[in-house]
Design an enzyme around this catalytic site. Structure first.
Site, PDB file in Angstrom:
ATOM      1  N   LYS A 123     -15.003   0.940  -2.286  1.00 14.78           N
ATOM      2  CA  LYS A 123     -15.199   2.302  -1.800  1.00 14.78           C
ATOM      3  C   LYS A 123     -16.667   2.652  -1.539  1.00 14.78           C
ATOM      4  O   LYS A 123     -16.973   3.492  -0.690  1.00 14.78           O
ATOM      5  CB  LYS A 123     -14.537   3.297  -2.759  1.00 14.78           C
ATOM      6  CG  LYS A 123     -13.017   3.167  -2.727  1.00 14.78           C
ATOM      7  CD  LYS A 123     -12.332   3.925  -3.830  1.00 14.78           C
ATOM      8  CE  LYS A 123     -12.329   5.411  -3.602  1.00 14.78           C
ATOM      9  NZ  LYS A 123     -11.443   6.102  -4.579  1.00 14.78           N
TER      10      LYS A 123
ATOM     11  N   GLU B 192     -20.863  10.575  -6.478  1.00  9.62           N
ATOM     12  CA  GLU B 192     -20.830  11.482  -5.318  1.00  9.62           C
ATOM     13  C   GLU B 192     -21.035  12.901  -5.810  1.00  9.62           C
ATOM     14  O   GLU B 192     -20.676  13.224  -6.949  1.00  9.62           O
ATOM     15  CB  GLU B 192     -19.422  11.452  -4.694  1.00  9.62           C
ATOM     16  CG  GLU B 192     -19.255  10.614  -3.482  1.00  9.62           C
ATOM     17  CD  GLU B 192     -17.793  10.579  -3.011  1.00  9.62           C
ATOM     18  OE1 GLU B 192     -17.481   9.660  -2.279  1.00  9.62           O
ATOM     19  OE2 GLU B 192     -16.978  11.438  -3.385  1.00  9.62           O
TER      20      GLU B 192
ATOM     21  N   HIS C 241      -5.633  14.357  -9.716  1.00  7.02           N
ATOM     22  CA  HIS C 241      -6.027  13.636  -8.506  1.00  7.02           C
ATOM     23  C   HIS C 241      -4.889  12.841  -7.876  1.00  7.02           C
ATOM     24  O   HIS C 241      -5.119  11.949  -7.074  1.00  7.02           O
ATOM     25  CB  HIS C 241      -7.215  12.681  -8.760  1.00  7.02           C
ATOM     26  CG  HIS C 241      -8.384  13.345  -9.421  1.00  7.02           C
ATOM     27  ND1 HIS C 241      -9.004  14.443  -8.892  1.00  7.02           N
ATOM     28  CD2 HIS C 241      -9.029  13.075 -10.574  1.00  7.02           C
ATOM     29  CE1 HIS C 241      -9.978  14.812  -9.695  1.00  7.02           C
ATOM     30  NE2 HIS C 241     -10.012  14.002 -10.729  1.00  7.02           N
TER      31      HIS C 241
ATOM     32  N   ARG D 129      -3.095   0.676   4.430  1.00  7.85           N
ATOM     33  CA  ARG D 129      -1.660   0.383   4.263  1.00  7.85           C
ATOM     34  C   ARG D 129      -0.868   1.611   4.666  1.00  7.85           C
ATOM     35  O   ARG D 129      -1.456   2.642   4.977  1.00  7.85           O
ATOM     36  CB  ARG D 129      -1.387   0.084   2.787  1.00  7.85           C
ATOM     37  CG  ARG D 129      -1.889   1.252   1.939  1.00  7.85           C
ATOM     38  CD  ARG D 129      -1.457   1.212   0.518  1.00  7.85           C
ATOM     39  NE  ARG D 129      -2.253   2.083  -0.325  1.00  7.85           N
ATOM     40  CZ  ARG D 129      -2.074   3.380  -0.489  1.00  7.85           C
ATOM     41  NH1 ARG D 129      -1.116   4.013   0.190  1.00  7.85           N
ATOM     42  NH2 ARG D 129      -2.841   4.095  -1.283  1.00  7.85           N
TER      43      ARG D 129
HETATM   44  P1  ADP Z   1      -8.155   7.497  -5.309  1.00  8.22           P
HETATM   45  O1  ADP Z   1      -8.455   6.306  -4.454  1.00  8.22           O
HETATM   46  O2  ADP Z   1      -8.143   7.182  -6.767  1.00  8.22           O
HETATM   47  O3  ADP Z   1      -6.955   8.254  -4.845  1.00  8.22           O
HETATM   48  P2  ADP Z   1      -9.950   9.327  -3.883  1.00  8.22           P
HETATM   49  O4  ADP Z   1     -11.355   8.956  -3.604  1.00  8.22           O
HETATM   50  O5  ADP Z   1      -8.975   9.241  -2.753  1.00  8.22           O
HETATM   51  O6  ADP Z   1      -9.419   8.467  -5.130  1.00  8.22           O
HETATM   52  O7  ADP Z   1      -9.888  10.807  -4.476  1.00  8.22           O
HETATM   53  C1  ADP Z   1      -8.699  11.351  -5.001  1.00  8.22           C
HETATM   54  C2  ADP Z   1      -8.872  12.834  -5.230  1.00  8.22           C
HETATM   55  O8  ADP Z   1      -9.949  13.092  -6.162  1.00  8.22           O
HETATM   56  C3  ADP Z   1      -9.230  13.638  -3.994  1.00  8.22           C
HETATM   57  O9  ADP Z   1      -8.113  13.984  -3.215  1.00  8.22           O
HETATM   58  C4  ADP Z   1      -9.882  14.861  -4.628  1.00  8.22           C
HETATM   59  O10 ADP Z   1      -8.922  15.754  -5.138  1.00  8.22           O
HETATM   60  C5  ADP Z   1     -10.656  14.258  -5.796  1.00  8.22           C
HETATM   61  N1  ADP Z   1     -12.037  13.913  -5.376  1.00  8.22           N
HETATM   62  C6  ADP Z   1     -12.501  12.694  -4.998  1.00  8.22           C
HETATM   63  N2  ADP Z   1     -13.807  12.755  -4.669  1.00  8.22           N
HETATM   64  C7  ADP Z   1     -14.193  14.039  -4.834  1.00  8.22           C
HETATM   65  C8  ADP Z   1     -15.432  14.766  -4.647  1.00  8.22           C
HETATM   66  N3  ADP Z   1     -16.545  14.140  -4.251  1.00  8.22           N
HETATM   67  N4  ADP Z   1     -15.435  16.097  -4.904  1.00  8.22           N
HETATM   68  C9  ADP Z   1     -14.315  16.748  -5.328  1.00  8.22           C
HETATM   69  N5  ADP Z   1     -13.138  16.130  -5.531  1.00  8.22           N
HETATM   70  C10 ADP Z   1     -13.065  14.786  -5.288  1.00  8.22           C
END
Ligand code: ADP
Length: 459
Positions: free
Chosen positions: A116, A200, A235, A292
């Site tokens: 990522k 982040e 999440h 995917r």
């Molecule tokens: P995963 O691959 O574990 O699903 P993601 O990067 O897609 O992780 O993030 C999943 C969720 O986590 C997002 O939909 C959001 O709700 C929260 N999230 C991720 N990054 C951030 C961020 N920088 N700020 C706020 N919420 C975040």
């Protein structure tokens, strides 16, 4: 031409793939663990081979056993579904070297987007907006803290190999940062065998809006609009819908163009999803790409009328996309609730066991993607999702009213489910007004009376 496909998955997605293959006249081989012998995907596939005991790491995650089954049954392609080996670059590579078509992107694309932190770099180079954060993975907590102080608290610490909402921690200040960093590292090591982390800026109350991409081997890349997946718990998505109640035409076009740029930046082929977070002002930022088919793909299928699984198979066969960008749009509103075997009034604790009585909803505008039936035993070894209930109609209101009606018809007895919980959300004025952000579920749980969504296991 693809003649026979091995489905390297289980549950509802395995069944979904069997159905698409049937309609295309393609033979199917199901692989299954000892716990899934009675599963619908095993019953409905043309052939089935047992690949080991119940635990995933002895069955659905065993690339060697799956490839042996592929050889025995002489298949020419493998559909990995989602989860398990679907984003495992080595598995895709092994398929490639065995001359078996992997229904998905090339292994190097999976590898590039699976990290990522690297994916962020690729997107930054392609001028797709990313959230301010670290450049690549961070070696130690001292360096990580420096980055956090530079971008400003709160920050989110994330696993480079992350997925499923695991290995993620929020830090509000320098004092809690070290503790959260260590705990994210431990969780990431345990879940992914890789403790690498990146940092982040943590966005307060964003929406999660993702774009479905389809790309063929001839250089055509098309987006199929967005899905709003802001209703999440820890999440993890609970309810998804398309179109998003937040996007207007201009923002949809801008985000769609960015999603296509993102796919082109990694020479993408097949189905993929570009995930963005969007703030209240409409600023959007790339968070990750899933290489995917997604759990929630059915929402896009009902909103656009495109069969994404069939399209995936056609693309893998070398065909061109069956539609152009101009020909595809979100003409209906579709919404999905993930129905899980869990108890919302006991902190959503999983509730495996045997379903004594099962009656699924139906009627106009209702789609039930499920492997459950009366007498089916939900195994504690796998994900607790037992159904994706999708409703659709001309407007959001029609889709939501239909969802409430369908949820009210659904009978599942013997195990606890989250049906009453999602019903309460569907009725909630804030959700109905399209106001949900990623903090919605937490806020809703804090204000909802506890007995509102008690499971009706034994009624
Ligand atoms: P995963 O691959 O574990 O699903 P993601 O990067 O897609 O992780 O993030 C999943 C969720 O986590 C997002 O939909 C959001 O709700 C929260 N999230 C991720 N990054 C951030 C961020 N920088 N700020 C706020 N919420 C975040």
């Amino acid at each position: 031409m693809i003649r026979k496909i091995l489905i390297a998955n289980r549950g509802e997605i395995a069944l979904r793939i069997v159905r698409a293959c049937r309609e295309l006249g393609i033979q199917t081989l199901a692989v299954y663990s000892e716990a899934d012998e009675q599963s619908l995907h095993v019953q409905l596939a043309d052939e089935a081979i047992c690949i080991g005991p119940a635990p995933s790491n002895e069955s659905y995650l065993r690339a060697d056993r799956i490839l042996s089954a592929a050889e025995i049954a002489d298949v020419d392609a493998i559909h990995p579904g989602y989860g398990f080996l679907s984003e495992n670059a080595e598995f895709a590579e092994q398929c490639e070297s065995c001359n078996i078509t992997f229904i998905g992107p090339r292994s190097d694309t999976i590898r590039k987007m699976g990290d990522k932190a690297k994916a962020r770099e690729t997107m930054e180079k392609a001028r797709v907006p990313i959230i301010p954060g670290s450049e690549g993975a961070i070696a130690n907590e001292k360096d990580a803290l420096k980055v956090a102080q530079k971008i400003g608290f709160p920050v989110i610490i994330k696993a480079v190999s992350g997925g499923g909402g695991r290995g993620m921690r929020i830090a509000h200040n320098a004092v809690s940062f070290t503790r959260e960093f260590q705990s994210a590292r431990m969780e990431a090591e345990k879940a992914f065998g890789d403790g690498s982390l990146y940092v982040e800026k943590y966005l307060e109350n964003p929406r999660h809006i993702e774009f479905q991409i389809m790309a063929d081997k001839h250089g055509n890349v098309v987006h199929l609009g967005e899905r709003d997946c802001s209703v999440q718990r820890r999440h993890q998505k609970v309810i998804e819908e398309a179109p998003s109640p937040f996007l207007d035409k201009t923002l949809r076009n801008r985000m769609g163009k960015a999603a296509i740029k993102a796919a082109e930046a990694c020479d993408y082929v097949n189905a993929g999803t570009i995930e963005f977070l969007v703030d209240a002002k409409g600023n959007f930022y790339f968070i990750e790409m899933n290489t995917r088919i997604q759990v929630e793909h059915g929402v896009t299928e009902e909103a656009t009328g495109v069969d994404l699984i069939k399209e995936q198979i056609q693309i893998a066969s070398g065909n061109r996309l069956s539609f152009t960008q101009k020909e595809v749009s979100l003409t209906k509103h579709a919404i999905e609730c993930r129905i899980c075997a869990e108890n919302p009034s006991k902190n959503f604790i999983p509730s495996p066991g045997t379903i004594d009585l099962y009656y699924a909803p139906g009627g106009h505008g209702v789609r039930v993607d499920s492997h459950a039936y009366g007498g089916y035993t939900v195994s504690p070894h796998y994900d607790s999702m037992i159904c994706k209930l999708i409703t659709y109609g001309r407007t959001r209101k029609i889709a939501l009213d239909r969802m409430y009606r369908a949820l009210s018809e659904y009978l599942i007895r013997g195990i606890d489910t989250n049906i009453e919980f999602v019903k309460a959300v569907i009725l909630d004025p804030a959700f109905r007004q399209g106001e949900a952000t990623t903090s919605y579920v937490e806020e809703f749980l804090a204000r909802a009376p506890k007995d509102l969504f008690e499971s009706k296991k034994d009624d």
